[in-house]
Design an enzyme around this catalytic site. Structure first.
Site, PDB file in Angstrom:
ATOM      1  N   ARG A  19     105.070 -46.787   0.258  1.00 36.21           N
ATOM      2  CA  ARG A  19     105.533 -47.407   1.498  1.00 36.21           C
ATOM      3  C   ARG A  19     106.094 -48.792   1.177  1.00 36.21           C
ATOM      4  O   ARG A  19     105.414 -49.801   1.338  1.00 36.21           O
ATOM      5  CB  ARG A  19     104.389 -47.490   2.515  1.00 36.21           C
ATOM      6  CG  ARG A  19     103.937 -46.130   3.011  1.00 36.21           C
ATOM      7  CD  ARG A  19     103.002 -46.238   4.192  1.00 36.21           C
ATOM      8  NE  ARG A  19     101.642 -46.495   3.775  1.00 36.21           N
ATOM      9  CZ  ARG A  19     100.631 -46.716   4.616  1.00 36.21           C
ATOM     10  NH1 ARG A  19     100.841 -46.715   5.920  1.00 36.21           N
ATOM     11  NH2 ARG A  19      99.408 -46.936   4.170  1.00 36.21           N
ATOM     12  N   ARG A  78      96.942 -52.519   4.062  1.00 35.30           N
ATOM     13  CA  ARG A  78      98.380 -52.763   4.000  1.00 35.30           C
ATOM     14  C   ARG A  78      98.886 -53.567   5.188  1.00 35.30           C
ATOM     15  O   ARG A  78      99.877 -54.285   5.083  1.00 35.30           O
ATOM     16  CB  ARG A  78      99.129 -51.431   3.936  1.00 35.30           C
ATOM     17  CG  ARG A  78      98.991 -50.681   2.629  1.00 35.30           C
ATOM     18  CD  ARG A  78      99.874 -49.445   2.641  1.00 35.30           C
ATOM     19  NE  ARG A  78     101.258 -49.810   2.894  1.00 35.30           N
ATOM     20  CZ  ARG A  78     102.135 -50.120   1.942  1.00 35.30           C
ATOM     21  NH1 ARG A  78     101.772 -50.123   0.686  1.00 35.30           N
ATOM     22  NH2 ARG A  78     103.379 -50.439   2.258  1.00 35.30           N
ATOM     23  N   CYS A  83      99.767 -46.045  -1.832  1.00 36.30           N
ATOM     24  CA  CYS A  83      98.474 -45.637  -1.291  1.00 36.30           C
ATOM     25  C   CYS A  83      98.396 -44.122  -1.289  1.00 36.30           C
ATOM     26  O   CYS A  83      99.313 -43.439  -1.727  1.00 36.30           O
ATOM     27  CB  CYS A  83      98.278 -46.197   0.117  1.00 36.30           C
ATOM     28  SG  CYS A  83      99.380 -45.472   1.334  1.00 36.30           S
ATOM     29  N   ARG A 132      87.654 -47.549   8.905  1.00 32.14           N
ATOM     30  CA  ARG A 132      88.833 -48.401   9.010  1.00 32.14           C
ATOM     31  C   ARG A 132      89.550 -48.205  10.341  1.00 32.14           C
ATOM     32  O   ARG A 132      90.213 -49.129  10.816  1.00 32.14           O
ATOM     33  CB  ARG A 132      89.807 -48.100   7.868  1.00 32.14           C
ATOM     34  CG  ARG A 132      89.371 -48.536   6.491  1.00 32.14           C
ATOM     35  CD  ARG A 132      90.464 -48.288   5.461  1.00 32.14           C
ATOM     36  NE  ARG A 132      91.740 -48.749   5.984  1.00 32.14           N
ATOM     37  CZ  ARG A 132      92.839 -47.999   6.106  1.00 32.14           C
ATOM     38  NH1 ARG A 132      92.809 -46.735   5.727  1.00 32.14           N
ATOM     39  NH2 ARG A 132      93.946 -48.493   6.599  1.00 32.14           N
ATOM     40  N   LYS A 175      93.922 -49.905  17.024  1.00 32.28           N
ATOM     41  CA  LYS A 175      93.931 -50.634  15.761  1.00 32.28           C
ATOM     42  C   LYS A 175      95.337 -51.108  15.400  1.00 32.28           C
ATOM     43  O   LYS A 175      95.541 -52.265  15.007  1.00 32.28           O
ATOM     44  CB  LYS A 175      93.405 -49.742  14.639  1.00 32.28           C
ATOM     45  CG  LYS A 175      93.470 -50.377  13.259  1.00 32.28           C
ATOM     46  CD  LYS A 175      93.131 -49.383  12.159  1.00 32.28           C
ATOM     47  CE  LYS A 175      94.322 -48.554  11.793  1.00 32.28           C
ATOM     48  NZ  LYS A 175      94.754 -48.678  10.401  1.00 32.28           N
ATOM     49  N   ASN A 176      96.325 -50.220  15.535  1.00 31.39           N
ATOM     50  CA  ASN A 176      97.682 -50.544  15.094  1.00 31.39           C
ATOM     51  C   ASN A 176      98.400 -51.513  16.023  1.00 31.39           C
ATOM     52  O   ASN A 176      99.479 -52.007  15.698  1.00 31.39           O
ATOM     53  CB  ASN A 176      98.505 -49.269  14.922  1.00 31.39           C
ATOM     54  CG  ASN A 176      98.030 -48.442  13.745  1.00 31.39           C
ATOM     55  OD1 ASN A 176      97.412 -48.955  12.817  1.00 31.39           O
ATOM     56  ND2 ASN A 176      98.300 -47.145  13.777  1.00 31.39           N
ATOM     57  N   LEU A 199     112.582 -53.257   3.729  1.00 32.00           N
ATOM     58  CA  LEU A 199     113.199 -53.496   5.028  1.00 32.00           C
ATOM     59  C   LEU A 199     112.655 -54.771   5.676  1.00 32.00           C
ATOM     60  O   LEU A 199     113.392 -55.489   6.362  1.00 32.00           O
ATOM     61  CB  LEU A 199     112.989 -52.298   5.953  1.00 32.00           C
ATOM     62  CG  LEU A 199     113.727 -51.011   5.543  1.00 32.00           C
ATOM     63  CD1 LEU A 199     113.340 -49.867   6.454  1.00 32.00           C
ATOM     64  CD2 LEU A 199     115.233 -51.215   5.560  1.00 32.00           C
TER      65      LEU A 199
END
Length: 425
Positions: free
Chosen positions: A122, A93, A117, A400, A22-23, A126
């Protein structure tokens, strides 16, 4: 609202196929905004977050089509809209990943601030500092960050934060730098496999990125990126979760499509606990000793122990023979699962960013509430071994990040059922 009903005590046995990461998938999907021509992605997991990103890209003028087996084709058809609104960003996010591509390709990006969250604050400062270093002008407009730049210019920039490197920030800057003029050097870049996968995808599209996987990434800007065909890496967090599922139930599981080299810190800690993990070709075999040893675990940026497996290993250590210590150094507030595991009979004491885990002989089923994605996984793992029935509420979190999670567990022999719970939380 769906819940899981779990009858504990079944030893998991069998083979499980690990889905695409997923990431890695989400920023790679966002990167399609940069490309001329069609992008074809294989190995996309069927997840709520992937569908949310697809919906967002559709609103941003990217057409998408799905094929069986996790293939998606993406192509930019309209570059007019540059606004990722609050209704979509608040759901996920990772929507913030469109910021860099929109700015680089369309000269403008308007993205809603995601806010906090369940696992803590978060901020995206940056991300903004990095994009401003490339020449973007930024302002806050009605809760949205508005970024504009006629032309981005390469620069040297530092992305380190108080809790380590920013993964999505590194992705955003790297994507934007691909179309910037000149060279960009990102110091303190994230080293995660998902960042390497994004860089490899971009290079397939014609980018000139080097150093991915190290804290220093160099990007030589190019004038154009073209579409390509690419396969997403396996999900190391899903793999780690199933390794722990095998261990906590004293089962025997074979994992397919698993890259053990992405989990070396996890493997080290689990072997210390008493979990047997062996590579056999492109598969991984997992079994467990009956007696689990207590250990110390500290979550760290990659290649350290991942914060996304902190809750799951806590569930396992609840049954260790002795006292364990878990310290969270990425998201110090990421302990919403502590109170819920305690409802199952775990003996846990939180002191700041550390939890003391006193091992117990058994857990006992009870109704529990999932607060976030990885906490959901931890509660399900605990329910698999708890005596009696455990009801895990709010399992929309699990959808998710884990593809067909309960179906995979069922095929391994778990007694788990998804139900629609009409009662109030």
């Amino acid at each position: 609202m769906d819940c899981f009903l779990i009858s504990g005590g079944k030893r998991l046995r069998g083979t499980v196929q690990i889905s695409g990461a997923k990431n890695a998938a989400l920023p790679i999907m966002a990167a399609s905004i940069l490309c001329e021509g069609q992008v074809t992605l294989h190995g996309l997991p069927d997840l709520t977050d992937v569908r949310t990103m697809e919906h967002l890209l559709n609103k941003l003028g990217v057409t998408t089509s799905r094929e069986p087996g996790g293939t998606m084709r993406l192509k930019v058809q309209d570059e007019m809209n540059c606004h990722a609104d609050y209704e979509l960003v608040r759901q996920m996010r990772a929507s913030i990943c469109v910021m860099g591509p929109l700015l680089a390709k369309r000269g403008k990006s308007q993205v809603s601030l995601p806010g906090g969250c369940a696992i803590g604050d978060r901020p995206i400062n940056l991300h903004l500092q990095g994009l401003q270093a490339l020449g973007a002008d930024a302002e806050l407009v009605s809760g949205d960050v508005m970024l504009k730049a006629k032309r981005l210019t390469g620069n040297e920039l530092f992305l380190g934060g108080p809790f380590g490197s920013t993964v999505t920030g590194s992705a955003n800057i790297m994507m934007a730098a691909c179309l910037a003029e000149g060279r960009t050097v990102i110091e303190a870049a994230a080293c995660e496999p998902e960042i390497i996968d994004l860089a490899n995808f971009l290079n397939e599209c014609g980018a000139r990125i080097s150093g991915q996987g190290s804290p220093r990434i160099t990007v030589e800007g190019v004038k154009q990126l073209k579409g390509c065909e690419y396969t997403i890496i396996p999900d190391r967090i899903e793999a780690g979760t199933f390794v722990i599922a095998g261990a906590i139930t004293n089962g025997e599981i074979r994992l397919c499509n698993c890259r053990l080299e992405h989990l070396l810190a996890v493997v080290d800690r689990l072997r210390q606990i008493g979990v047997n993990i062996e590579r056999e070709g492109d598969q991984v075999l997992v079994s467990s000793a009956r007696r689990l040893e207590p250990i110390e675990v500290t979550s760290q940026a990659y290649p350290g122990f991942p914060t996304d497996l902190q809750a799951q290993i806590m569930a396992l250590l609840c049954l260790a023979d002795g006292n364990s210590i878990i310290t969270e150094k990425i998201y110090p507030d990421r302990f919403m699962h502590v109170a819920e595991l305690s409802r199952l009979g775990a003996k846990l004491r939180k002191e700041g960013p550390t939890v003391m885990v006193q091992g117990v002989k058994r857990l006992v089923g009870a109704p529990v509430m999932a607060s976030d994605l990885r906490a959901s996984a931890a509660l399900i793992l605990a329910g698999l071994v708890a005596k009696g029935e455990t009801r895990v509420n709010r399992v929309y979190h699990i959808d998710r990040g884990y593809e067909k999670f309960e179906r995979k567990l069922l095929r391994l022999g778990a007694d788990i059922e998804r139900r629609t719970d009409t009662s109030p939380d």
